[in-house]
Design a protein around this motif. Structure first.
Motif, PDB file in Angstrom:
ATOM      1  N   GLU A  12       9.157  35.822   3.961  1.00  0.00           N
ATOM      2  CA  GLU A  12       8.720  35.110   5.158  1.00  0.00           C
ATOM      3  C   GLU A  12       9.433  33.770   5.360  1.00  0.00           C
ATOM      4  N   HIS A  13       9.572  32.980   4.319  1.00  0.00           N
ATOM      5  CA  HIS A  13      10.205  31.659   4.447  1.00  0.00           C
ATOM      6  C   HIS A  13      11.558  31.643   3.734  1.00  0.00           C
ATOM      7  N   GLU A  14      12.327  32.719   3.905  1.00  0.00           N
ATOM      8  CA  GLU A  14      13.620  32.872   3.242  1.00  0.00           C
ATOM      9  C   GLU A  14      14.662  33.253   4.284  1.00  0.00           C
ATOM     10  N   THR A  15      15.854  32.699   4.153  1.00  0.00           N
ATOM     11  CA  THR A  15      16.931  33.082   5.063  1.00  0.00           C
ATOM     12  C   THR A  15      17.612  34.338   4.531  1.00  0.00           C
ATOM     13  N   GLN A  18      19.749  33.445   1.583  1.00  0.00           N
ATOM     14  CA  GLN A  18      18.986  33.270   0.343  1.00  0.00           C
ATOM     15  C   GLN A  18      18.636  34.622  -0.276  1.00  0.00           C
ATOM     16  N   CYS A  19      18.318  35.606   0.554  1.00  0.00           N
ATOM     17  CA  CYS A  19      18.019  36.946   0.059  1.00  0.00           C
ATOM     18  C   CYS A  19      19.269  37.563  -0.579  1.00  0.00           C
TER      19      CYS A  19
END
Length: 65
Positions: A12-15, A18-19
């Motif tokens: 949810e709060h990850e770009t 970042q994934c």
């Protein structure tokens, strides 16, 4: 024995970057990107409608050897 493929969901709060970095740290490279719509039932003027409210992005990763 470890899996040769694994699914990674963008949190949810990850770009997306970042994934992808998380995949790289775990030793996987992305081979497929999937997007799934997220719907919600809304009642407007007594009529039930299904409205898209977002999307879920999932990457399939292959283990780097």
């Amino acid at each position: 024995m470890s899996k040769s493929k694994k699914r990674f969901e963008v949190l949810e709060h990850e770009t997306i970057d970042q994934c992808l970095e998380r995949m790289k740290i775990e030793g996987y490279t992305p081979i497929r990107r999937m997007e799934e719509p997220i719907f919600q039932e809304v009642i407007q003027q007594g009529v039930k409608e299904i409205v898209p409210i977002g999307r879920k992005i999932v990457f399939e990763g292959k283990k780097v050897t």
